[in-house]
Design an enzyme around this catalytic site. Structure first.
Site, PDB file in Angstrom:
ATOM      1  N   ASP A 328      28.937  15.439  40.656  1.00 20.41           N
ATOM      2  CA  ASP A 328      30.299  15.354  40.193  1.00 20.41           C
ATOM      3  C   ASP A 328      30.488  16.185  38.808  1.00 20.41           C
ATOM      4  O   ASP A 328      29.394  16.764  38.635  1.00 20.41           O
ATOM      5  CB  ASP A 328      30.845  13.969  40.096  1.00 20.41           C
ATOM      6  CG  ASP A 328      30.178  13.654  38.753  1.00 20.41           C
ATOM      7  OD1 ASP A 328      29.174  13.672  38.355  1.00 20.41           O
ATOM      8  OD2 ASP A 328      30.728  12.225  38.288  1.00 20.41           O
ATOM      9  N   PHE A 396      43.524   2.312  35.187  1.00 23.13           N
ATOM     10  CA  PHE A 396      43.122   3.461  36.012  1.00 23.13           C
ATOM     11  C   PHE A 396      42.449   3.055  37.264  1.00 23.13           C
ATOM     12  O   PHE A 396      41.433   2.440  37.311  1.00 23.13           O
ATOM     13  CB  PHE A 396      42.255   4.317  34.895  1.00 23.13           C
ATOM     14  CG  PHE A 396      41.699   5.670  35.863  1.00 23.13           C
ATOM     15  CD1 PHE A 396      42.629   6.520  36.201  1.00 23.13           C
ATOM     16  CD2 PHE A 396      40.262   5.731  36.094  1.00 23.13           C
ATOM     17  CE1 PHE A 396      42.059   7.650  36.919  1.00 23.13           C
ATOM     18  CE2 PHE A 396      39.997   6.728  36.956  1.00 23.13           C
ATOM     19  CZ  PHE A 396      41.035   7.806  37.314  1.00 23.13           C
ATOM     20  N   THR A 400      44.719   6.218  42.614  1.00 19.36           N
ATOM     21  CA  THR A 400      46.141   6.508  41.918  1.00 19.36           C
ATOM     22  C   THR A 400      46.016   7.724  41.243  1.00 19.36           C
ATOM     23  O   THR A 400      46.917   8.343  40.891  1.00 19.36           O
ATOM     24  CB  THR A 400      46.872   5.203  41.575  1.00 19.36           C
ATOM     25  OG1 THR A 400      45.895   4.989  40.245  1.00 19.36           O
ATOM     26  CG2 THR A 400      46.832   4.011  42.258  1.00 19.36           C
ATOM     27  N   ARG A 401      44.963   7.800  40.416  1.00 15.66           N
ATOM     28  CA  ARG A 401      44.668   8.812  39.459  1.00 15.66           C
ATOM     29  C   ARG A 401      45.680   8.893  38.556  1.00 15.66           C
ATOM     30  O   ARG A 401      45.887   9.592  37.827  1.00 15.66           O
ATOM     31  CB  ARG A 401      44.976  10.420  40.161  1.00 15.66           C
ATOM     32  CG  ARG A 401      43.777  10.724  40.779  1.00 15.66           C
ATOM     33  CD  ARG A 401      44.060  12.357  41.014  1.00 15.66           C
ATOM     34  NE  ARG A 401      43.809  12.591  42.610  1.00 15.66           N
ATOM     35  CZ  ARG A 401      42.920  12.708  43.088  1.00 15.66           C
ATOM     36  NH1 ARG A 401      41.806  12.438  42.786  1.00 15.66           N
ATOM     37  NH2 ARG A 401      42.864  12.952  44.370  1.00 15.66           N
ATOM     38  N   MET A 402      45.984   7.571  38.059  1.00 14.79           N
ATOM     39  CA  MET A 402      46.850   7.387  37.111  1.00 14.79           C
ATOM     40  C   MET A 402      46.591   6.071  36.156  1.00 14.79           C
ATOM     41  O   MET A 402      45.805   5.135  36.893  1.00 14.79           O
ATOM     42  CB  MET A 402      48.236   7.621  37.077  1.00 14.79           C
ATOM     43  CG  MET A 402      48.947   6.920  38.244  1.00 14.79           C
ATOM     44  SD  MET A 402      50.848   7.330  38.196  1.00 14.79           S
ATOM     45  CE  MET A 402      51.291   5.746  38.793  1.00 14.79           C
ATOM     46  N   ASP A 537      27.435   7.765  39.134  1.00 16.62           N
ATOM     47  CA  ASP A 537      27.221   6.605  38.141  1.00 16.62           C
ATOM     48  C   ASP A 537      28.259   5.758  38.233  1.00 16.62           C
ATOM     49  O   ASP A 537      28.064   4.634  37.921  1.00 16.62           O
ATOM     50  CB  ASP A 537      27.081   7.282  36.703  1.00 16.62           C
ATOM     51  CG  ASP A 537      28.232   7.969  36.328  1.00 16.62           C
ATOM     52  OD1 ASP A 537      29.354   8.240  37.055  1.00 16.62           O
ATOM     53  OD2 ASP A 537      28.380   8.160  34.836  1.00 16.62           O
TER      54      ASP A 537
HETATM   55  N1  LIG Z   1      41.915   7.082  32.208  1.00 17.07           N
HETATM   56  C1  LIG Z   1      42.710   7.771  32.957  1.00 17.07           C
HETATM   57  N2  LIG Z   1      43.903   7.306  32.877  1.00 17.07           N
HETATM   58  C2  LIG Z   1      44.765   8.174  33.814  1.00 17.07           C
HETATM   59  N3  LIG Z   1      44.389   9.081  34.571  1.00 17.07           N
HETATM   60  C3  LIG Z   1      43.181   9.516  34.497  1.00 17.07           C
HETATM   61  C4  LIG Z   1      42.317   8.573  33.665  1.00 17.07           C
HETATM   62  N4  LIG Z   1      41.084   9.261  33.877  1.00 17.07           N
HETATM   63  C5  LIG Z   1      41.068  10.447  34.760  1.00 17.07           C
HETATM   64  N5  LIG Z   1      42.361  10.427  35.304  1.00 17.07           N
HETATM   65  C6  LIG Z   1      42.837  11.329  35.874  1.00 17.07           C
HETATM   66  O1  LIG Z   1      42.319  11.144  37.395  1.00 17.07           O
HETATM   67  C7  LIG Z   1      41.514  11.923  38.019  1.00 17.07           C
HETATM   68  C8  LIG Z   1      40.348  11.505  38.656  1.00 17.07           C
HETATM   69  O2  LIG Z   1      39.399  11.228  37.583  1.00 17.07           O
HETATM   70  P1  LIG Z   1      38.247  10.754  37.993  1.00 17.07           P
HETATM   71  O3  LIG Z   1      37.452  10.109  36.596  1.00 17.07           O
HETATM   72  O4  LIG Z   1      38.191   9.556  39.107  1.00 17.07           O
HETATM   73  O5  LIG Z   1      37.437  11.923  38.546  1.00 17.07           O
HETATM   74  P2  LIG Z   1      36.019  11.939  39.359  1.00 17.07           P
HETATM   75  O6  LIG Z   1      36.314  11.735  40.880  1.00 17.07           O
HETATM   76  O7  LIG Z   1      35.249  10.852  38.559  1.00 17.07           O
HETATM   77  O8  LIG Z   1      35.486  13.297  38.957  1.00 17.07           O
HETATM   78  P3  LIG Z   1      34.853  13.901  37.788  1.00 17.07           P
HETATM   79  O9  LIG Z   1      34.423  12.734  36.781  1.00 17.07           O
HETATM   80  O10 LIG Z   1      33.491  14.363  38.166  1.00 17.07           O
HETATM   81  O11 LIG Z   1      35.828  14.907  37.328  1.00 17.07           O
HETATM   82  C9  LIG Z   1      41.289  13.064  36.741  1.00 17.07           C
HETATM   83  O12 LIG Z   1      41.131  14.266  37.192  1.00 17.07           O
HETATM   84  C10 LIG Z   1      42.586  13.050  35.798  1.00 17.07           C
HETATM   85  O13 LIG Z   1      43.518  13.592  36.170  1.00 17.07           O
HETATM   86 MG   LIG Z   2      33.963  10.776  37.001  1.00 17.11          MG
END
Ligand SMILES: Nc1ncnc2c1ncn2[C@@H]1O[C@H](COP(=O)(O)OP(=O)(O)OP(=O)(O)O)[C@@H](O)[C@H]1O
Ligand SMILES: [Mg+2]
Ligand SMILES: [K+]
EC number: 7.2.2.6
Length: 699
Positions: A328, A396, A400-402, A537
């Site tokens: 990741d 979060f 939903t990515r938000m 993780d």
């Molecule tokens: N705390 C948060 N609040 C709102 N949106 C977030 C938050 N953290 C991340 N995001 C959004 O959600 C997306 C996905 O985040 P996430 O942490 O799940 O990524 P991931 O799959 O773990 O990949 P990586 O951590 O390797 O970049 C991010 O690219 C960002 O746009």
């Molecule tokens: Mg992550």
């Protein structure tokens, strides 16, 4: 609860009361030798078919020797006893190799045991500091109990932090003295029983029953209690058994052949049983048979030295065959957490409006991203502090990515641009083109844009910065030359992902990945016949970890991730995956090298002994005595001694592993065949001749 009531949890002693060994490395020699003799039990010997044949041969030779003393032998008693003694040595050397390999694990386990202590935990009724509390001994803690741990106290059980942030000394399990941060909410929430809180306090929830905690599992693992044979080991064993059977048949038919020869020639002597046993032992693959299990155990302890715990030998072996590596982005390819560095406003709004909205939207967001937004907003823009009264937080989620908050009639949201665009449009608003340009500009630089909106209205963008780890590009280059494909998977948008992927030099990437996407990508590679490794993780990584062939969970990670993986990295260093692959490859190569050597060796011995064994029957065979050995008896004894000593000579190689370089498998194979194949062919001629010279005075 009054402060005076606090029961410190460090005032009780561990069961053994001993201090952990500062350098768990090896057991004393006497215990290795004792263990080698203990392993002479038939039940232990039966598990190793090749060595079992040597074991039975030793017994038969000993009996023949006793008969010879009674005047009823097929060869001189001294000769038979000498052969018998060296056959016993052969078995003992094999036992010793295994004991030596196991010894490292045992010493490690002893040190771990000493660090496991019984403490008194402060159990809370509710996960709040002002809740009622009572003392419970750590070995009676129930799963689900809330426990308050203060600075200076030992964490009584495995669990997850529910409230608070603390620095924790995990040296009891990792040997690493630098403290680590454990905190609620993020991917650093898991704590291990037996480690110690250094500063601040936490409230944790117990997740493992006493006796089934991480430390217990770790001890069982390093003691090798659960070590089964791996698929490759099983396959190799079948080959070794087949070779043993073939040579058994060969040796058995040699007896009538020899008797027949004597009858036809009317002279000479049939070959003795002792010589046939010696011949058999020299011909069967004893070198690899003796060292095979030591190689496997050594692989496991090499993993342990790298501070990686594997739940099975199978996982280590799979690591050696891995050809696709999923990583990741955040924290693996980039350093630590993404941090907010800048606010950019939508047209007509001020930066402090963005800072204020982003601050409110992050008020209840316990993720590292959320906290860093709060820090930046308060530090640079002096936003007014606000409590959560009457607010409705929206946590979060990776799907939903938000995240956001409903507060004072505002619907504040922040998240990935695509997610916020959908949210705004659903509320009847439009996504401004200027904001789109900002998002692209931030992404193109490899940062993560988080768009902030209030209902239908876009307010601005937060830039979260990610820094690529130094040296990572070289490591990916090494992996490529080993024939391993690296794929970055991230929840981030395509543009950010593409920039980071190019800068880091990964072969491929998957952006906007949900937990399901990660899982499906692994399945796709596996369906194509690849062996896939993955590190992670978070709880959102757990499904993918469960599916991957080699799954390295971070020790700091969530319980879900740790349960799903088949390895745990105690240092929580995601790039450790590279080391894991190396150790696995090295183990497979070591096994291959020793097998090649063993078989080549046996072939060469064939030519050394056959003339000696049968020259009495067929004098013409004397012409084959190219080594000019002193006598048939000294030749045979020399071969048996060489066969035993070569095991001892190769123990260091079995334990240390062959030298490893990042190269394609075909190069490695060619070089190993050359070194260990040709070396194996030549070594017996030199070795047996030398031993024969040393033995000559005794004949
Ligand atoms: N705390 C948060 N609040 C709102 N949106 C977030 C938050 N953290 C991340 N995001 C959004 O959600 C997306 C996905 O985040 P996430 O942490 O799940 O990524 P991931 O799959 O773990 O990949 P990586 O951590 O390797 O970049 C991010 O690219 C960002 O746009
Ligand atoms: Mg992550
Ligand atoms: K042999």
């Amino acid at each position: 609860m009054s402060q005076t009531e606090v029961i410190t949890s460090t005032n009780s002693t561990g069961p053994s009361g001993k201090q952990p060994d500062p350098q768990p490395g090896a057991l004393p020699w006497t215990s290795i030798i004792g263990e080698a003799f203990r392993k002479l039990s038939p039940r232990v010997q039966m598990k190793n078919p090749v060595m079992f044949v040597v074991y039975v041969g030793s017994i038969v030779a000993t009996v023949l020797g006793i008969q010879a003393v009674r005047g009823d032998g097929d060869a001189p008693a001294g000769f038979i006893f000498a052969v018998a003694a060296w056959l016993w040595f052969t078995v003992l050397f094999a036992n010793g190799a295994e004991a030596l390999a196991e010894g490292r694990g045992k010493a490690h386990a002893q040190a771990l045991r000493a660090s496991r202590r019984r403490v008194v935990a402060r159990v809370l009724k509710e996960p709040r500091l002002d809740s009622t509390s009572w003392p419970v001994p750590s070995d009676e803690l129930a799963v689900g109990a809330y426990v308050h741990v203060n600075a200076g106290e030992t964490i009584p059980a495995d669990g997850e932090v529910l409230v608070g942030v603390a620095s924790v000394d995990e040296s009891a399990i990792t040997g690493e003295s630098a403290p680590v941060i454990r905190e609620a909410g993020g991917d650093l929430s898991s704590v291990t029983g037996g480690t110690r809180v250094l500063s601040d306090w936490i409230i944790m929830r117990v997740t493992a029953k006493p006796g089934e905690a991480f430390l217990d599992r770790m001890i069982a693992m390093v003691e090798g209690a659960k070590r089964g044979k791996t698929p490759n080991e099983l396959a190799l064993n079948i080959l070794l058994v087949a070779l043993t059977l073939i040579f058994l048949l060969v040796c058995m038919t040699l007896l009538p052949f020899s008797i027949f020869g004597v009858q036809v020639n009317g002279a000479g002597q049939p070959v003795s049983i002792t010589v046939l046993i010696a011949l058999l032992v020299c011909l069967i693959p004893t070198t690899i048979g003796a060292l095979l299990s030591a190689v496997g155990i050594a692989g496991m302890s090499r993993m342990m030295n790298a501070n990686v715990l594997a739940t099975s030998g199978r996982a280590i072996e799979a690591a050696g065959d891995v050809d696709v590596l999923l990583l990741d982005k955040t924290g693996t390819i980039t350093l630590g957490n993404r941090e907010a560095v800048r606010f950019v406003s939508a047209p007509g709004l001020s930066e402090s409006a963005v800072a204020n909205a982003a601050y409110l939207a992050s008020l209840a967001d316990e993720t590292p991203e959320g906290r860093s937004i709060v820090t930046l907003a308060k530090g640079s823009f002096n936003v007014k502090s606000r409590t959560l009264d009457g607010a409705e937080p929206i946590p979060f989620s990776a799907t939903t990515r938000m995240s956001g908050i409903d507060i004072d009639d505002r619907q504040l949201r922040k998240g990935a641009a695509s997610a916020i665009r959908a949210y705004v449009e659903r509320a009847g608003g439009t996504f401004p083109e200027a904001v789109n340009l900002t998002v692209e500009e931030i992404s193109r630089r490899g940062s993560t844009p988080l768009v902030v909106a209030d209902g239908p209205r876009v307010i601005g963008v937060v830039e979260l910065k990610d820094i690529i780890k130094r040296g990572i590009k070289e490591r990916f280059g090494q992996l490529r030359s080993m024939g391993i494909k690296t794929v970055m998977i991230t929840g981030d948008n395509k543009l950010t992902a593409a920039t980071i992927a190019a800068d880091a030099g990964v072969d491929d990437f998957l952006a906007e990945a949900t937990p399901e996407d990660k899982l499906n990508l692994i399945r796709k590679y596996q369906a194509e016949g690849h062996l896939v490794a993955m590190t992670g993780d978070g709880t959102n990584d757990a499904p993918a970890l469960a599916q991957a062939d080699v799954a390295v969970a971070m020790n700091s990670g969530t319980q879900a991730a740790k349960e799903a993986g088949n390895m745990v990295d105690l240092d929580s260093n995601p790039t450790k995956l590279l080391r894991v692959v190396e150790v696995g490859k090295q183990m497979i190569m070591t096994r291959g090298a020793l097998t090649t050597f063993s078989v080549a060796n046996d072939l060469a011995k064939y030519f050394a002994i056959i003339p000696a064994a049968f020259v009495a029957t067929y004098p013409a065979l004397g012409a084959l005595n190219v080594m000019g050995l002193h006598s048939p008896s000294s030749a045979i004894l020399s071969a048996v001694i060489f066969n035993a000593l070569i095991i001892v000579a190769l123990i260091p190689l079995a334990l240390r592993g062959v030298k490893y370089r990042a190269e394609p498998a075909s190069h490695l194979l060619r070089r190993n065949l050359l070194i260990y194949g040709v070396g194996g062919l030549i070594a017996p001629f030199i070795g047996i001749k030398l031993i024969d010279i040393l033995l000559t005075p005794f004949f």
